[in-house]
Scaffold this motif. Sequence first.
Motif, PDB file in Angstrom:
ATOM      1  N   ASN A  12      27.213 -82.555 -33.044  1.00 40.47           N
ATOM      2  CA  ASN A  12      25.768 -82.602 -33.412  1.00 40.47           C
ATOM      3  C   ASN A  12      25.419 -82.294 -31.993  1.00 40.47           C
ATOM      4  O   ASN A  12      23.894 -82.465 -31.529  1.00 40.47           O
ATOM      5  CB  ASN A  12      25.659 -82.617 -34.644  1.00 40.47           C
ATOM      6  CG  ASN A  12      25.205 -84.264 -34.528  1.00 40.47           C
ATOM      7  OD1 ASN A  12      26.716 -84.769 -33.916  1.00 40.47           O
ATOM      8  ND2 ASN A  12      24.571 -84.595 -35.760  1.00 40.47           N
ATOM      9  N   GLU A  45      30.629 -70.907 -32.217  1.00 40.12           N
ATOM     10  CA  GLU A  45      31.858 -71.794 -32.520  1.00 40.12           C
ATOM     11  C   GLU A  45      31.555 -71.743 -33.698  1.00 40.12           C
ATOM     12  O   GLU A  45      31.274 -71.647 -34.254  1.00 40.12           O
ATOM     13  CB  GLU A  45      30.931 -73.488 -32.322  1.00 40.12           C
ATOM     14  CG  GLU A  45      30.885 -73.633 -30.121  1.00 40.12           C
ATOM     15  CD  GLU A  45      30.035 -74.649 -30.001  1.00 40.12           C
ATOM     16  OE1 GLU A  45      29.968 -75.450 -31.326  1.00 40.12           O
ATOM     17  OE2 GLU A  45      29.479 -74.402 -29.273  1.00 40.12           O
ATOM     18  N   ARG A  51      30.298 -74.603 -41.045  1.00 46.52           N
ATOM     19  CA  ARG A  51      28.711 -73.739 -40.327  1.00 46.52           C
ATOM     20  C   ARG A  51      29.079 -73.173 -39.311  1.00 46.52           C
ATOM     21  O   ARG A  51      30.502 -73.670 -38.433  1.00 46.52           O
ATOM     22  CB  ARG A  51      27.657 -74.747 -40.054  1.00 46.52           C
ATOM     23  CG  ARG A  51      26.419 -75.456 -41.064  1.00 46.52           C
ATOM     24  CD  ARG A  51      26.051 -76.138 -41.208  1.00 46.52           C
ATOM     25  NE  ARG A  51      26.670 -78.003 -39.946  1.00 46.52           N
ATOM     26  CZ  ARG A  51      26.240 -78.115 -39.269  1.00 46.52           C
ATOM     27  NH1 ARG A  51      25.246 -77.535 -38.296  1.00 46.52           N
ATOM     28  NH2 ARG A  51      26.490 -79.569 -38.766  1.00 46.52           N
ATOM     29  N   THR A  52      28.605 -72.067 -38.333  1.00 44.66           N
ATOM     30  CA  THR A  52      28.884 -71.736 -37.433  1.00 44.66           C
ATOM     31  C   THR A  52      27.628 -71.090 -36.517  1.00 44.66           C
ATOM     32  O   THR A  52      27.046 -71.375 -36.496  1.00 44.66           O
ATOM     33  CB  THR A  52      29.541 -70.035 -37.377  1.00 44.66           C
ATOM     34  OG1 THR A  52      27.938 -69.203 -38.042  1.00 44.66           O
ATOM     35  CG2 THR A  52      30.522 -70.255 -38.396  1.00 44.66           C
ATOM     36  N   VAL A  53      28.307 -71.041 -34.579  1.00 46.55           N
ATOM     37  CA  VAL A  53      26.893 -71.091 -33.749  1.00 46.55           C
ATOM     38  C   VAL A  53      27.358 -70.160 -33.041  1.00 46.55           C
ATOM     39  O   VAL A  53      28.531 -70.067 -32.318  1.00 46.55           O
ATOM     40  CB  VAL A  53      27.369 -72.605 -32.507  1.00 46.55           C
ATOM     41  CG1 VAL A  53      26.744 -72.631 -31.696  1.00 46.55           C
ATOM     42  CG2 VAL A  53      26.906 -73.348 -33.305  1.00 46.55           C
ATOM     43  N   HIS A  56      26.847 -68.293 -26.999  1.00 46.79           N
ATOM     44  CA  HIS A  56      24.990 -68.976 -26.159  1.00 46.79           C
ATOM     45  C   HIS A  56      25.807 -68.611 -24.701  1.00 46.79           C
ATOM     46  O   HIS A  56      25.024 -69.562 -24.151  1.00 46.79           O
ATOM     47  CB  HIS A  56      24.976 -70.377 -26.776  1.00 46.79           C
ATOM     48  CG  HIS A  56      25.408 -71.142 -26.870  1.00 46.79           C
ATOM     49  ND1 HIS A  56      26.614 -71.427 -27.667  1.00 46.79           N
ATOM     50  CD2 HIS A  56      25.881 -72.092 -26.622  1.00 46.79           C
ATOM     51  CE1 HIS A  56      27.324 -72.259 -27.384  1.00 46.79           C
ATOM     52  NE2 HIS A  56      27.065 -73.023 -26.265  1.00 46.79           N
TER      53      HIS A  56
END
Length: 66
Positions: A12, A45, A51-53, A56
């Motif tokens: 994070n 990611e 969780r996904t990102v 970007h």
Amino acid sequence: MCDHTPTYLPENAPDADAARAVAACHQQGWSLLCNGVLLFEDTGELLPDGRTVEPHRPTSSLYAAA
């Protein structure tokens, strides 16, 4: 997850993508970072908790035709 110095960046952290790669498959376009983040070449990611990102990447180019 790793024992190098300095210690890994938590997933994070704003600069978590700078963590050390511990495994990679360049043909498939991914790297596993020492903080447990699976980083894809499109900048998306998959975080250790599932969780996904979204990718970007910059959306504009300095070299775009005017």
